[in-house]
Design a protein around this motif. Structure first.
Motif, PDB file in Angstrom:
ATOM      1  N   ALA A  45      25.235   1.972 -23.686  1.00 43.04           N
ATOM      2  CA  ALA A  45      24.174   2.937 -24.571  1.00 43.04           C
ATOM      3  C   ALA A  45      24.344   2.411 -26.136  1.00 43.04           C
ATOM      4  N   MET A  46      25.826   2.408 -26.216  1.00 43.58           N
ATOM      5  CA  MET A  46      26.042   1.980 -27.972  1.00 43.58           C
ATOM      6  C   MET A  46      25.905   0.773 -28.226  1.00 43.58           C
ATOM      7  N   VAL A  47      25.593  -0.193 -27.814  1.00 44.37           N
ATOM      8  CA  VAL A  47      25.344  -1.379 -27.757  1.00 44.37           C
ATOM      9  C   VAL A  47      23.237  -1.310 -28.225  1.00 44.37           C
ATOM     10  N   LEU A  48      22.634  -0.838 -26.953  1.00 44.46           N
ATOM     11  CA  LEU A  48      21.478  -0.515 -26.985  1.00 44.46           C
ATOM     12  C   LEU A  48      21.121   0.302 -28.475  1.00 44.46           C
ATOM     13  N   PHE A  49      21.427   1.449 -28.316  1.00 47.63           N
ATOM     14  CA  PHE A  49      21.448   2.244 -29.738  1.00 47.63           C
ATOM     15  C   PHE A  49      21.774   1.632 -30.884  1.00 47.63           C
ATOM     16  N   ALA A  50      22.266   0.985 -31.127  1.00 46.39           N
ATOM     17  CA  ALA A  50      22.677  -0.185 -32.000  1.00 46.39           C
ATOM     18  C   ALA A  50      21.328  -1.180 -32.712  1.00 46.39           C
ATOM     19  N   ALA A  51      21.268  -1.622 -31.319  1.00 52.41           N
ATOM     20  CA  ALA A  51      20.457  -2.774 -31.183  1.00 52.41           C
ATOM     21  C   ALA A  51      18.816  -2.787 -32.385  1.00 52.41           C
ATOM     22  N   VAL A  74      24.833   4.770 -39.249  1.00 48.06           N
ATOM     23  CA  VAL A  74      24.785   5.566 -37.832  1.00 48.06           C
ATOM     24  C   VAL A  74      25.141   5.714 -37.240  1.00 48.06           C
ATOM     25  N   MET A  75      26.422   4.610 -36.673  1.00 49.48           N
ATOM     26  CA  MET A  75      26.945   3.676 -35.804  1.00 49.48           C
ATOM     27  C   MET A  75      28.471   5.126 -36.208  1.00 49.48           C
ATOM     28  N   VAL A  76      28.782   5.122 -37.065  1.00 48.40           N
ATOM     29  CA  VAL A  76      29.377   5.666 -38.185  1.00 48.40           C
ATOM     30  C   VAL A  76      29.864   7.272 -38.195  1.00 48.40           C
ATOM     31  N   LEU A  77      28.110   7.556 -38.251  1.00 53.52           N
ATOM     32  CA  LEU A  77      27.556   8.832 -38.507  1.00 53.52           C
ATOM     33  C   LEU A  77      27.925   9.617 -36.274  1.00 53.52           C
ATOM     34  N   LEU A  78      27.537   8.471 -35.919  1.00 51.26           N
ATOM     35  CA  LEU A  78      27.566   8.923 -33.991  1.00 51.26           C
ATOM     36  C   LEU A  78      28.821   9.016 -33.959  1.00 51.26           C
ATOM     37  N   PHE A 108      22.352  10.502 -23.042  1.00 49.19           N
ATOM     38  CA  PHE A 108      21.955  11.027 -24.417  1.00 49.19           C
ATOM     39  C   PHE A 108      21.869   9.811 -25.215  1.00 49.19           C
ATOM     40  N   LEU A 109      21.973   9.001 -24.949  1.00 49.93           N
ATOM     41  CA  LEU A 109      22.036   7.478 -26.294  1.00 49.93           C
ATOM     42  C   LEU A 109      21.172   6.959 -25.567  1.00 49.93           C
ATOM     43  N   LEU A 110      20.494   7.140 -24.375  1.00 40.72           N
ATOM     44  CA  LEU A 110      19.230   6.249 -24.191  1.00 40.72           C
ATOM     45  C   LEU A 110      18.059   6.977 -23.991  1.00 40.72           C
TER      46      LEU A 110
END
Length: 297
Positions: A45-51, A74-78, A108-110
Protein backbone atom coordinates in the motif's frame (compact mmCIF):
# COMPACT_ATOMS: atom_id res chain seq x y z
CA UNK A 1 25.56 -19.35 -30.65
CA UNK A 2 22.60 -21.49 -31.65
CA UNK A 3 19.13 -19.95 -31.68
CA UNK A 4 17.95 -22.25 -28.85
CA UNK A 5 20.78 -21.21 -26.54
CA UNK A 6 20.33 -17.57 -27.48
CA UNK A 7 16.63 -17.78 -26.71
CA UNK A 8 17.36 -19.47 -23.36
CA UNK A 9 19.71 -16.69 -22.28
CA UNK A 10 17.25 -14.02 -23.39
CA UNK A 11 14.52 -15.63 -21.29
CA UNK A 12 16.90 -16.04 -18.35
CA UNK A 13 18.06 -12.43 -18.53
CA UNK A 14 14.49 -11.19 -18.80
CA UNK A 15 13.59 -13.20 -15.70
CA UNK A 16 16.59 -11.90 -13.75
CA UNK A 17 15.76 -8.29 -14.58
CA UNK A 18 12.12 -8.84 -13.59
CA UNK A 19 13.35 -10.43 -10.37
CA UNK A 20 15.18 -7.21 -9.54
CA UNK A 21 11.84 -5.41 -9.68
CA UNK A 22 10.47 -7.93 -7.18
CA UNK A 23 13.51 -7.31 -5.00
CA UNK A 24 12.69 -3.61 -4.74
CA UNK A 25 9.39 -4.49 -3.07
CA UNK A 26 11.02 -7.07 -0.80
CA UNK A 27 13.63 -4.56 0.40
CA UNK A 28 10.85 -2.46 1.92
CA UNK A 29 9.69 -5.43 4.01
CA UNK A 30 13.26 -6.18 5.09
CA UNK A 31 13.97 -2.60 6.21
CA UNK A 32 11.01 -2.47 8.57
CA UNK A 33 11.68 -5.93 9.93
CA UNK A 34 15.38 -5.26 10.55
CA UNK A 35 14.59 -2.28 12.77
CA UNK A 36 11.44 -3.40 14.57
CA UNK A 37 10.87 -7.11 13.85
CA UNK A 38 7.48 -6.12 12.45
CA UNK A 39 6.27 -7.69 9.22
CA UNK A 40 4.89 -4.61 7.48
CA UNK A 41 1.83 -5.80 5.58
CA UNK A 42 1.31 -2.20 4.43
CA UNK A 43 4.44 -2.11 2.24
CA UNK A 44 2.47 -2.74 -0.94
CA UNK A 45 0.00 0.00 0.00
CA UNK A 46 2.94 2.34 0.63
CA UNK A 47 4.21 1.63 -2.88
CA UNK A 48 0.78 2.43 -4.30
CA UNK A 49 0.38 5.53 -2.13
CA UNK A 50 3.78 6.89 -3.19
CA UNK A 51 3.19 6.15 -6.87
CA UNK A 52 -0.29 7.68 -6.93
CA UNK A 53 0.88 10.76 -5.04
CA UNK A 54 3.77 11.27 -7.46
CA UNK A 55 1.59 10.71 -10.53
CA UNK A 56 -1.15 12.94 -9.14
CA UNK A 57 1.18 15.84 -8.40
CA UNK A 58 3.04 15.44 -11.68
CA UNK A 59 -0.26 15.21 -13.55
CA UNK A 60 -1.16 18.68 -12.30
CA UNK A 61 1.73 20.22 -14.18
CA UNK A 62 4.48 19.99 -11.57
CA UNK A 63 8.00 19.04 -12.73
CA UNK A 64 8.76 15.32 -12.26
CA UNK A 65 11.80 15.96 -10.03
CA UNK A 66 9.90 18.43 -7.85
CA UNK A 67 6.97 16.01 -7.72
CA UNK A 68 9.37 13.32 -6.46
CA UNK A 69 10.72 15.62 -3.74
CA UNK A 70 7.22 16.56 -2.59
CA UNK A 71 6.19 12.90 -2.57
CA UNK A 72 9.26 11.99 -0.52
CA UNK A 73 8.31 14.66 2.03
CA UNK A 74 4.82 13.15 2.14
CA UNK A 75 6.33 9.72 2.83
CA UNK A 76 8.45 11.17 5.65
CA UNK A 77 5.30 12.75 7.10
CA UNK A 78 3.67 9.33 6.87
CA UNK A 79 6.60 7.86 8.82
CA UNK A 80 6.13 10.45 11.59
CA UNK A 81 2.41 9.70 11.69
CA UNK A 82 2.92 5.93 11.86
CA UNK A 83 5.38 6.30 14.73
CA UNK A 84 3.25 8.82 16.61
CA UNK A 85 -0.17 7.25 16.29
CA UNK A 86 0.56 3.54 15.86
CA UNK A 87 3.99 2.27 16.92
CA UNK A 88 4.30 4.44 20.02
CA UNK A 89 1.03 3.06 21.36
CA UNK A 90 1.72 -0.63 20.76
CA UNK A 91 5.48 -0.77 21.31
CA UNK A 92 5.25 -3.38 24.08
CA UNK A 93 2.53 -5.44 22.48
CA UNK A 94 2.92 -8.80 20.77
CA UNK A 95 4.29 -9.05 17.20
CA UNK A 96 0.82 -10.23 16.14
CA UNK A 97 -0.72 -6.98 17.40
CA UNK A 98 1.83 -4.93 15.47
CA UNK A 99 1.24 -7.03 12.36
CA UNK A 100 -2.52 -6.45 12.62
CA UNK A 101 -1.85 -2.73 12.95
CA UNK A 102 0.02 -2.74 9.64
CA UNK A 103 -2.95 -4.50 8.02
CA UNK A 104 -5.15 -1.64 9.19
CA UNK A 105 -2.60 0.86 7.90
CA UNK A 106 -2.62 -0.90 4.53
CA UNK A 107 -6.36 -0.52 4.05
CA UNK A 108 -6.22 3.08 5.25
CA UNK A 109 -3.56 3.98 2.67
CA UNK A 110 -5.46 2.18 -0.08
CA UNK A 111 -8.60 4.12 0.70
CA UNK A 112 -6.77 7.43 1.13
CA UNK A 113 -4.93 7.00 -2.19
CA UNK A 114 -8.14 6.49 -4.14
CA UNK A 115 -10.00 9.17 -2.20
CA UNK A 116 -7.41 11.83 -3.03
CA UNK A 117 -6.27 10.76 -6.51
CA UNK A 118 -9.05 8.53 -7.81
CA UNK A 119 -8.83 5.00 -9.19
CA UNK A 120 -8.05 5.77 -12.82
CA UNK A 121 -4.91 4.33 -14.40
CA UNK A 122 -2.26 7.03 -14.85
CA UNK A 123 0.67 6.79 -17.23
CA UNK A 124 4.03 7.71 -15.72
CA UNK A 125 6.84 8.69 -18.07
CA UNK A 126 10.17 8.93 -16.25
CA UNK A 127 12.27 9.48 -19.35
CA UNK A 128 13.77 5.99 -19.66
CA UNK A 129 13.27 4.67 -23.20
CA UNK A 130 11.80 1.20 -23.50
CA UNK A 131 14.11 0.34 -26.37
CA UNK A 132 16.03 -2.87 -26.87
CA UNK A 133 19.59 -3.40 -27.96
CA UNK A 134 21.72 -6.44 -28.71
CA UNK A 135 24.82 -7.45 -26.76
CA UNK A 136 26.58 -10.59 -27.97
CA UNK A 137 23.51 -11.71 -29.92
CA UNK A 138 21.32 -11.37 -26.79
CA UNK A 139 18.54 -8.80 -26.79
CA UNK A 140 18.40 -6.61 -23.67
CA UNK A 141 15.66 -4.20 -22.59
CA UNK A 142 17.10 -0.78 -21.80
CA UNK A 143 14.42 0.02 -19.21
CA UNK A 144 15.09 -3.18 -17.26
CA UNK A 145 18.84 -2.66 -17.40
CA UNK A 146 18.51 0.90 -16.08
CA UNK A 147 16.31 -0.30 -13.24
CA UNK A 148 18.88 -2.98 -12.40
CA UNK A 149 21.59 -0.31 -12.12
CA UNK A 150 19.38 1.83 -9.87
CA UNK A 151 18.58 -1.17 -7.70
CA UNK A 152 22.28 -2.03 -7.35
CA UNK A 153 23.11 1.49 -6.21
CA UNK A 154 20.20 1.45 -3.76
CA UNK A 155 21.20 -1.89 -2.26
CA UNK A 156 24.86 -0.93 -1.85
CA UNK A 157 23.83 2.32 -0.18
CA UNK A 158 21.50 0.54 2.24
CA UNK A 159 24.08 -2.11 3.12
CA UNK A 160 26.65 0.61 3.82
CA UNK A 161 24.09 2.55 5.88
CA UNK A 162 23.23 -0.41 8.10
CA UNK A 163 26.79 -1.71 8.47
CA UNK A 164 28.93 1.45 8.67
CA UNK A 165 26.90 4.36 10.05
CA UNK A 166 25.96 5.10 13.66
CA UNK A 167 22.30 5.46 12.76
CA UNK A 168 22.36 2.12 10.96
CA UNK A 169 23.95 0.43 13.97
CA UNK A 170 21.28 2.00 16.18
CA UNK A 171 18.60 0.54 13.94
CA UNK A 172 20.12 -2.91 14.27
CA UNK A 173 20.45 -2.51 18.04
CA UNK A 174 16.75 -1.68 18.34
CA UNK A 175 15.87 -4.75 16.31
CA UNK A 176 17.97 -7.00 18.56
CA UNK A 177 16.64 -5.70 21.90
CA UNK A 178 14.40 -2.66 22.38
CA UNK A 179 15.03 -2.33 26.10
CA UNK A 180 18.80 -2.73 25.84
CA UNK A 181 18.96 -0.14 23.05
CA UNK A 182 16.94 2.34 25.10
CA UNK A 183 19.18 1.75 28.13
CA UNK A 184 22.26 2.92 26.21
CA UNK A 185 20.61 6.07 24.94
CA UNK A 186 19.09 5.01 21.63
CA UNK A 187 15.80 6.80 20.97
CA UNK A 188 13.29 4.20 19.88
CA UNK A 189 10.92 6.80 18.46
CA UNK A 190 13.59 8.48 16.31
CA UNK A 191 14.84 5.14 15.04
CA UNK A 192 11.38 4.11 13.91
CA UNK A 193 10.78 7.43 12.16
CA UNK A 194 14.09 7.05 10.33
CA UNK A 195 13.51 3.46 9.21
CA UNK A 196 9.93 4.11 8.11
CA UNK A 197 11.17 7.16 6.20
CA UNK A 198 13.77 5.02 4.45
CA UNK A 199 11.13 2.40 3.71
CA UNK A 200 8.97 5.21 2.33
CA UNK A 201 11.81 6.26 0.03
CA UNK A 202 12.21 2.67 -1.17
CA UNK A 203 8.44 2.50 -1.70
CA UNK A 204 8.68 5.68 -3.81
CA UNK A 205 11.47 4.23 -5.97
CA UNK A 206 9.49 1.01 -6.34
CA UNK A 207 6.32 2.89 -7.20
CA UNK A 208 8.13 4.92 -9.85
CA UNK A 209 9.60 1.82 -11.48
CA UNK A 210 6.43 -0.28 -11.42
CA UNK A 211 4.24 2.70 -12.27
CA UNK A 212 6.35 3.46 -15.33
CA UNK A 213 6.09 -0.17 -16.42
CA UNK A 214 2.44 -1.00 -15.66
CA UNK A 215 0.85 2.39 -15.14
CA UNK A 216 -0.07 3.85 -11.76
CA UNK A 217 -3.21 2.03 -10.63
CA UNK A 218 -4.66 0.44 -7.47
CA UNK A 219 -3.50 -2.99 -8.68
CA UNK A 220 0.08 -1.95 -7.83
CA UNK A 221 -0.74 -2.89 -4.27
CA UNK A 222 -0.80 -6.55 -5.33
CA UNK A 223 2.88 -6.57 -6.30
CA UNK A 224 3.62 -6.94 -2.61
CA UNK A 225 2.38 -10.52 -2.94
CA UNK A 226 5.29 -11.28 -5.29
CA UNK A 227 7.68 -10.09 -2.57
CA UNK A 228 6.57 -12.82 -0.17
CA UNK A 229 8.35 -15.70 -1.96
CA UNK A 230 11.37 -13.42 -2.39
CA UNK A 231 11.79 -12.75 1.32
CA UNK A 232 11.12 -16.41 2.13
CA UNK A 233 14.05 -17.36 -0.09
CA UNK A 234 16.43 -14.58 0.89
CA UNK A 235 15.58 -14.25 4.57
CA UNK A 236 13.40 -11.61 6.16
CA UNK A 237 16.33 -9.71 7.67
CA UNK A 238 18.78 -9.63 4.75
CA UNK A 239 18.92 -6.89 2.11
CA UNK A 240 21.34 -8.88 -0.12
CA UNK A 241 19.03 -11.86 0.44
CA UNK A 242 16.14 -9.85 -1.01
CA UNK A 243 18.16 -9.34 -4.18
CA UNK A 244 19.23 -12.97 -4.49
CA UNK A 245 15.71 -14.17 -3.72
CA UNK A 246 14.30 -11.83 -6.35
CA UNK A 247 16.72 -13.10 -8.96
CA UNK A 248 15.81 -16.72 -8.20
CA UNK A 249 12.06 -16.05 -8.30
CA UNK A 250 12.25 -13.92 -11.43
CA UNK A 251 14.37 -16.38 -13.38
CA UNK A 252 12.51 -19.42 -12.05
CA UNK A 253 9.03 -18.22 -12.95
CA UNK A 254 10.07 -17.01 -16.41
CA UNK A 255 11.90 -20.21 -17.38
CA UNK A 256 9.09 -22.39 -16.04
CA UNK A 257 6.47 -20.39 -17.95
CA UNK A 258 8.37 -20.62 -21.24
CA UNK A 259 9.49 -24.25 -21.12
CA UNK A 260 6.87 -25.98 -18.96
CA UNK A 261 3.95 -23.57 -18.82
CA UNK A 262 2.02 -25.21 -21.64
CA UNK A 263 1.97 -28.51 -19.75
CA UNK A 264 0.12 -26.84 -16.87
CA UNK A 265 -2.20 -24.77 -19.02
CA UNK A 266 -0.20 -21.54 -18.95
CA UNK A 267 -0.30 -18.59 -16.51
CA UNK A 268 2.14 -20.38 -14.23
CA UNK A 269 3.89 -17.14 -13.20
CA UNK A 270 1.10 -16.50 -10.70
CA UNK A 271 1.82 -19.62 -8.62
CA UNK A 272 5.28 -20.99 -9.45
CA UNK A 273 7.07 -18.49 -7.14
CA UNK A 274 5.11 -19.85 -4.18
CA UNK A 275 5.97 -23.42 -5.09
CA UNK A 276 9.65 -22.47 -5.20
CA UNK A 277 9.27 -20.72 -1.83
CA UNK A 278 7.60 -23.77 -0.24
CA UNK A 279 10.45 -25.94 -1.52
CA UNK A 280 12.98 -23.65 0.16
CA UNK A 281 10.99 -23.62 3.38
CA UNK A 282 11.23 -27.39 3.57
CA UNK A 283 15.02 -27.29 3.18
CA UNK A 284 15.98 -24.01 4.87
CA UNK A 285 13.12 -22.32 6.77
CA UNK A 286 15.24 -19.26 7.67
CA UNK A 287 16.05 -18.49 4.03
CA UNK A 288 19.39 -18.38 2.26
CA UNK A 289 20.71 -15.44 4.30
CA UNK A 290 18.53 -15.73 7.39
CA UNK A 291 19.65 -16.74 10.84
CA UNK A 292 18.72 -20.18 12.07
CA UNK A 293 16.87 -19.85 15.36
CA UNK A 294 15.92 -22.72 17.61
CA UNK A 295 12.69 -22.48 19.48
CA UNK A 296 10.32 -24.68 21.42
CA UNK A 297 7.30 -26.10 19.63
Amino acid sequence: MSSEIQFFFEVLLSGLLTGILYSLVAIGFVLIYKASEVFNFAQGAMVLFAAMTLAGIHGNGVNLVLSGIITLLVMVLLAFSVERFILRRIVNQSPLSMFMATIGLSYFLLGLSQLVWGADVRALDIGIPDDQFIVGEIMIDQFDLTVAAVCLILVLSLVYFFQRTRVGLALRAVADDHQAAISVGVSLHKVWVIVWSIAGFVALVTGIVWGARLGVQPALNLIALKALPVIILGGLSSIPGAIVGGLIIGAGEKLFEIYLGSIFGGATESWVPYVIAIGFLLVRPSGLFGNNQLGRI
